[in-house]
Design an enzyme around this catalytic site. Structure first.
Site, PDB file in Angstrom:
ATOM      1  N   ASN A   1       0.864  -1.176   0.000  1.00 60.30           N
ATOM      2  CA  ASN A   1       0.000   0.000   0.000  1.00 60.30           C
ATOM      3  C   ASN A   1       0.904   1.231   0.000  1.00 60.30           C
ATOM      4  O   ASN A   1       1.566   1.504   0.996  1.00 60.30           O
ATOM      5  CB  ASN A   1      -0.896  -0.012   1.238  1.00 60.30           C
ATOM      6  CG  ASN A   1      -1.852   1.164   1.282  1.00 60.30           C
ATOM      7  OD1 ASN A   1      -1.675   2.150   0.566  1.00 60.30           O
ATOM      8  ND2 ASN A   1      -2.870   1.073   2.119  1.00 60.30           N
ATOM      9  N   PRO A   2       0.948   1.977  -1.091  1.00 56.05           N
ATOM     10  CA  PRO A   2       1.907   3.087  -1.187  1.00 56.05           C
ATOM     11  C   PRO A   2       1.625   4.237  -0.228  1.00 56.05           C
ATOM     12  O   PRO A   2       2.504   5.062   0.018  1.00 56.05           O
ATOM     13  CB  PRO A   2       1.774   3.537  -2.648  1.00 56.05           C
ATOM     14  CG  PRO A   2       0.402   3.114  -3.057  1.00 56.05           C
ATOM     15  CD  PRO A   2       0.130   1.838  -2.310  1.00 56.05           C
TER      16      PRO A   2
ATOM     17  N   SER B   1       0.585   3.778   3.014  1.00 56.95           N
ATOM     18  CA  SER B   1       0.798   3.377   4.409  1.00 56.95           C
ATOM     19  C   SER B   1       2.136   3.895   4.927  1.00 56.95           C
ATOM     20  O   SER B   1       3.097   4.019   4.169  1.00 56.95           O
ATOM     21  CB  SER B   1       0.772   1.852   4.543  1.00 56.95           C
ATOM     22  OG  SER B   1      -0.527   1.356   4.350  1.00 56.95           O
TER      23      SER B   1
ATOM     24  N   GLY C   1      -5.378  -4.029   7.074  1.00 58.36           N
ATOM     25  CA  GLY C   1      -6.356  -4.101   5.994  1.00 58.36           C
ATOM     26  C   GLY C   1      -5.775  -4.688   4.720  1.00 58.36           C
ATOM     27  O   GLY C   1      -6.419  -5.496   4.043  1.00 58.36           O
TER      28      GLY C   1
ATOM     29  N   LEU D   1      -3.167  -6.712   4.556  1.00 57.36           N
ATOM     30  CA  LEU D   1      -2.923  -8.128   4.844  1.00 57.36           C
ATOM     31  C   LEU D   1      -4.215  -8.926   4.739  1.00 57.36           C
ATOM     32  O   LEU D   1      -4.237 -10.034   4.189  1.00 57.36           O
ATOM     33  CB  LEU D   1      -2.316  -8.275   6.235  1.00 57.36           C
ATOM     34  CG  LEU D   1      -2.041  -9.701   6.719  1.00 57.36           C
ATOM     35  CD1 LEU D   1      -1.084 -10.419   5.771  1.00 57.36           C
ATOM     36  CD2 LEU D   1      -1.477  -9.685   8.135  1.00 57.36           C
TER      37      LEU D   1
ATOM     38  N   TYR E   1      -8.887 -22.222  17.868  1.00 59.37           N
ATOM     39  CA  TYR E   1      -9.954 -21.596  18.653  1.00 59.37           C
ATOM     40  C   TYR E   1      -9.940 -20.078  18.520  1.00 59.37           C
ATOM     41  O   TYR E   1      -8.879 -19.454  18.522  1.00 59.37           O
ATOM     42  CB  TYR E   1      -9.809 -21.937  20.137  1.00 59.37           C
ATOM     43  CG  TYR E   1     -10.220 -23.342  20.492  1.00 59.37           C
ATOM     44  CD1 TYR E   1     -11.528 -23.639  20.874  1.00 59.37           C
ATOM     45  CD2 TYR E   1      -9.296 -24.388  20.441  1.00 59.37           C
ATOM     46  CE1 TYR E   1     -11.899 -24.931  21.198  1.00 59.37           C
ATOM     47  CE2 TYR E   1      -9.659 -25.686  20.762  1.00 59.37           C
ATOM     48  CZ  TYR E   1     -10.968 -25.952  21.142  1.00 59.37           C
ATOM     49  OH  TYR E   1     -11.334 -27.237  21.464  1.00 59.37           O
TER      50      TYR E   1
ATOM     51  N   GLU F   1     -11.865  -3.244   9.057  1.00 56.11           N
ATOM     52  CA  GLU F   1     -12.658  -2.714   7.955  1.00 56.11           C
ATOM     53  C   GLU F   1     -14.133  -3.056   8.157  1.00 56.11           C
ATOM     54  O   GLU F   1     -14.476  -4.002   8.867  1.00 56.11           O
ATOM     55  CB  GLU F   1     -12.173  -3.285   6.614  1.00 56.11           C
ATOM     56  CG  GLU F   1     -10.689  -3.070   6.332  1.00 56.11           C
ATOM     57  CD  GLU F   1     -10.314  -1.611   6.184  1.00 56.11           C
ATOM     58  OE1 GLU F   1     -11.185  -0.812   5.758  1.00 56.11           O
ATOM     59  OE2 GLU F   1      -9.163  -1.260   6.499  1.00 56.11           O
TER      60      GLU F   1
END
Length: 306
Positions: A10-11, A13, A69, A71, A218, A273
């Protein structure tokens, strides 16, 4: 034959730091023996599309440089494929919950070193209806904070942006009547929020799940029952120390599958998100994704090593 790695980043971030350091990262990967190329996302959903394309091109490794987000999008792109590439993570977001849980370095070149060293572990992911998540799913008005907070505010003040937005939203908190079924048990009643955690770190709270295991199959289910603002404030204070699980308004359970429904609207949050509205069915997919981690960090409290 050299292994092939695809960087999806993401450029925007991390104040665009990764974009500036990309040439140095590529050289470092090439020297380590990887044939490496890069792709910059431009809008929501791009990382999912690109990770699916990388699967078709038979890349052995995907490197994700961005926040939780980005990832999440990559995980959604590969989760249903039978042969999934290993994932390297370079934490570049505001909070980086997944990176915190795995003790990944925030320095870009040190994070690349972790990937080059090649030590990896298999971790669980969650499935909510038809989408996947790697860190958390949640419901309730307060959980809207992560996606309602503007990018400009996050760039300006970092993680503190979430606290500013959270304080702004507190007066709007409402309780919702829900039915929660989990591993044969049922809860029915009014709640302020619920959280389903896969790691110990959520929204920067590193002790929200003090007994987290990343690979045990879990979820940790946290339910905050009907509460007023004062009670919520007390619970959040306790959560910073990992002591919220003792509060009488908090239900703290482990579950492999969870089904939540309501006649009222409750917004959902998936890895920071917007995730739609209830109803939702959650399933833990044990050890579904393999990620690179520091080999010199003992994750004994987090990862069950054979």
């Amino acid at each position: 034959m050299r292994k092939r790695a695809r960087i999806i980043y993401n450029p925007t971030s991390g104040k665009e730091l990764f974009k500036r350091m990309l040439p140095e990262v590529l050289v470092k990967m090439e020297k380590a023996g990887f044939e490496t190329s890069a792709y910059a996302t431009q809008k929501a959903g791009d990382a999912t599309i690109e990770s699916k394309r990388a699967l078709q091109e038979d890349y052995e490794m995907l490197i994700v440089a961005g926040g939780d987000g980005t990832l999440n999008e990559v995980v959604n792109g590969i989760a249903e494929h039978p042969k999934r590439p290993k994932i390297g993570v370079i934490p570049m977001g505001t909070v980086n919950d997944f990176g915190r849980a795995l003790h990944l370095p925030t320095d870009i070149l040190k994070a690349v070193d972790v990937i080059i060293e090649g030590h990896s572990v298999k971790v669980d992911i969650g499935k909510m209806n038809s989408r996947y998540f790697i860190n958390l799913a949640a419901g309730g008005r307060i959980t809207e904070v992560s996606y309602e907070t503007s990018s400009k505010l996050k760039t300006f003040v970092g993680p503190f942006a979430y606290y500013i937005k959270g304080m702004e939203m507190l007066p709007q908190m409402t309780n919702v009547d829900v039915r929660i079924e989990y591993d044969g048990q049922v809860f029915q009643g009014e709640i302020l929020l619920f959280l389903l955690g896969l790691t110990n770190s959520m929204a920067g709270f590193e002790k929200l799940v003090p007994d987290a295991r990343l690979d045990d199959g879990y979820f940790t289910l946290i339910i905050v029952q009907k509460a007023n603002l004062a009670e919520l404030g007390h619970i959040m204070t306790l959560a910073s120390r990992g002591e919220h699980i003792k509060h009488p308004k908090v239900i703290y359970e482990k579950a492999k599958s969870v089904n939540i429904s309501s006649f009222e609207q409750m917004p959902l949050n998936v890895d920071g998100e917007y995730g739609g509205q209830l109803p939702a069915n959650f399933l833990n997919l044990k050890q579904h994704i393999e990620v690179y981690t520091p080999k010199d960090v003992k994750n004994t409290e987090l990862i069950q090593q054979d």
